[in-house]
Design a protein around this motif. Sequence first.
Motif, mmCIF file in Angstrom:
data_model
loop_
_atom_site.group_PDB
_atom_site.id
_atom_site.type_symbol
_atom_site.label_atom_id
_atom_site.label_comp_id
_atom_site.label_asym_id
_atom_site.label_seq_id
_atom_site.Cartn_x
_atom_site.Cartn_y
_atom_site.Cartn_z
ATOM 1 N N LEU A 37 12.207 -1.726 17.152
ATOM 2 C CA LEU A 37 12.878 -2.685 18.028
ATOM 3 C C LEU A 37 14.227 -3.011 17.411
ATOM 4 C CD1 LEU A 37 12.745 -4.731 20.434
ATOM 5 C CD2 LEU A 37 11.717 -6.347 18.827
ATOM 6 N N TYR A 38 15.291 -2.917 18.217
ATOM 7 C CA TYR A 38 16.644 -3.152 17.725
ATOM 8 C C TYR A 38 17.271 -4.329 18.440
ATOM 9 C CZ TYR A 38 15.959 1.497 15.876
ATOM 10 O OH TYR A 38 15.447 2.566 15.205
ATOM 11 N N CYS A 39 18.088 -5.094 17.717
ATOM 12 C CA CYS A 39 18.869 -6.175 18.332
ATOM 13 C C CYS A 39 20.136 -5.581 18.924
ATOM 14 C CB CYS A 39 19.255 -7.222 17.294
ATOM 15 S SG CYS A 39 17.891 -8.238 16.761
ATOM 16 N N PHE A 40 20.562 -6.126 20.057
ATOM 17 C CA PHE A 40 21.740 -5.598 20.734
ATOM 18 C C PHE A 40 22.465 -6.729 21.444
ATOM 19 C CE2 PHE A 40 23.782 -3.456 24.392
ATOM 20 C CZ PHE A 40 24.550 -2.539 23.704
ATOM 21 N N ALA A 41 23.778 -6.793 21.262
ATOM 22 C CA ALA A 41 24.622 -7.762 21.963
ATOM 23 C C ALA A 41 25.590 -6.986 22.850
ATOM 24 C CB ALA A 41 25.382 -8.628 20.967
ATOM 25 N N ASP A 42 25.524 -7.229 24.159
ATOM 26 C CA ASP A 42 26.409 -6.536 25.108
ATOM 27 C C ASP A 42 27.857 -6.970 24.961
ATOM 28 O OD1 ASP A 42 24.894 -4.691 26.683
ATOM 29 O OD2 ASP A 42 23.930 -6.381 27.662
ATOM 30 N N GLU A 43 28.068 -8.214 24.558
ATOM 31 C CA GLU A 43 29.415 -8.763 24.485
ATOM 32 C C GLU A 43 29.586 -9.514 23.179
ATOM 33 O OE1 GLU A 43 29.847 -11.344 27.816
ATOM 34 O OE2 GLU A 43 29.480 -9.768 29.257
ATOM 35 N N GLY A 44 30.826 -9.821 22.852
ATOM 36 C CA GLY A 44 31.092 -10.696 21.724
ATOM 37 C C GLY A 44 31.650 -9.974 20.524
ATOM 38 N N ASP A 45 31.801 -10.745 19.464
ATOM 39 C CA ASP A 45 32.346 -10.230 18.218
ATOM 40 C C ASP A 45 31.311 -9.379 17.495
ATOM 41 O OD1 ASP A 45 34.699 -11.627 18.663
ATOM 42 O OD2 ASP A 45 33.932 -13.419 17.666
ATOM 43 N N LYS A 46 31.796 -8.708 16.468
ATOM 44 C CA LYS A 46 30.896 -7.921 15.650
ATOM 45 C C LYS A 46 29.804 -8.802 15.067
ATOM 46 C CE LYS A 46 32.501 -4.900 12.846
ATOM 47 N NZ LYS A 46 33.247 -4.193 11.811
ATOM 48 N N THR A 102 14.554 3.087 24.438
ATOM 49 C CA THR A 102 14.732 2.312 23.220
ATOM 50 C C THR A 102 14.512 0.831 23.517
ATOM 51 O OG1 THR A 102 16.392 3.919 22.485
ATOM 52 C CG2 THR A 102 16.357 1.800 21.352
ATOM 53 N N PRO A 103 13.552 0.195 22.847
ATOM 54 C CA PRO A 103 13.363 -1.239 23.034
ATOM 55 C C PRO A 103 14.503 -2.020 22.361
ATOM 56 C CG PRO A 103 11.417 -0.234 22.022
ATOM 57 C CD PRO A 103 12.516 0.774 21.993
ATOM 58 N N LEU A 104 15.140 -2.878 23.136
ATOM 59 C CA LEU A 104 16.266 -3.666 22.635
ATOM 60 C C LEU A 104 15.993 -5.153 22.813
ATOM 61 C CD1 LEU A 104 19.241 -1.656 24.166
ATOM 62 C CD2 LEU A 104 18.391 -1.552 21.818
ATOM 63 N N LEU A 105 16.210 -5.901 21.749
ATOM 64 C CA LEU A 105 16.168 -7.354 21.786
ATOM 65 C C LEU A 105 17.594 -7.799 22.089
ATOM 66 C CD1 LEU A 105 14.384 -9.891 21.126
ATOM 67 C CD2 LEU A 105 15.323 -9.732 18.818
ATOM 68 N N LEU A 106 17.830 -8.249 23.317
ATOM 69 C CA LEU A 106 19.178 -8.622 23.739
ATOM 70 C C LEU A 106 19.491 -10.029 23.252
ATOM 71 C CD1 LEU A 106 19.057 -7.209 27.369
ATOM 72 C CD2 LEU A 106 19.813 -6.078 25.280
ATOM 73 N N ILE A 107 20.608 -10.169 22.562
ATOM 74 C CA ILE A 107 20.989 -11.446 21.955
ATOM 75 C C ILE A 107 22.421 -11.811 22.333
ATOM 76 C CG2 ILE A 107 19.398 -11.200 20.005
ATOM 77 C CD1 ILE A 107 21.820 -10.296 18.302
ATOM 78 N N THR A 108 22.746 -13.088 22.177
ATOM 79 C CA THR A 108 24.112 -13.562 22.398
ATOM 80 C C THR A 108 24.390 -14.725 21.460
ATOM 81 O OG1 THR A 108 25.713 -14.365 24.033
ATOM 82 C CG2 THR A 108 23.462 -15.178 24.252
ATOM 83 N N SER A 109 25.657 -14.859 21.095
ATOM 84 C CA SER A 109 26.062 -16.041 20.318
ATOM 85 C C SER A 109 26.770 -17.031 21.228
ATOM 86 C CB SER A 109 26.982 -15.636 19.165
ATOM 87 O OG SER A 109 28.149 -15.022 19.668
ATOM 88 N N ASP A 110 26.818 -16.749 22.528
ATOM 89 C CA ASP A 110 27.484 -17.599 23.519
ATOM 90 C C ASP A 110 26.425 -18.410 24.269
ATOM 91 O OD1 ASP A 110 29.316 -18.751 25.194
ATOM 92 O OD2 ASP A 110 29.499 -16.999 26.500
ATOM 93 N N PHE A 111 26.027 -19.517 23.660
ATOM 94 C CA PHE A 111 25.044 -20.373 24.312
ATOM 95 C C PHE A 111 25.335 -21.834 24.039
ATOM 96 C CE2 PHE A 111 23.277 -19.409 20.185
ATOM 97 C CZ PHE A 111 22.655 -20.571 19.754
#
Length: 78
Positions: free
Chosen positions: A19-28, A69-78
Amino acid sequence: MKVKDLLDKLASLNPDDELYCFADEGDKFDDAKRAYEILDIQIRKGHRERMRTKNIDATFTEYSDGVDTPLLLITSDF
């Protein structure tokens, strides 16, 4: 995401898959003190890439003929 929702989604995955973390948008993803919100877990077709792109960071590129590929979708914009 609520813990119970996360557990339900995790239970639907193959327990042997990575399982991988993935952010569609945002900074590195480079700030150890940054908080991230879990948005969802999705299976996406694509390829994990590092060697071909010669980047220090790994990326995930979506392709219709890619690997599920299972992706854990994350964001720092909340």
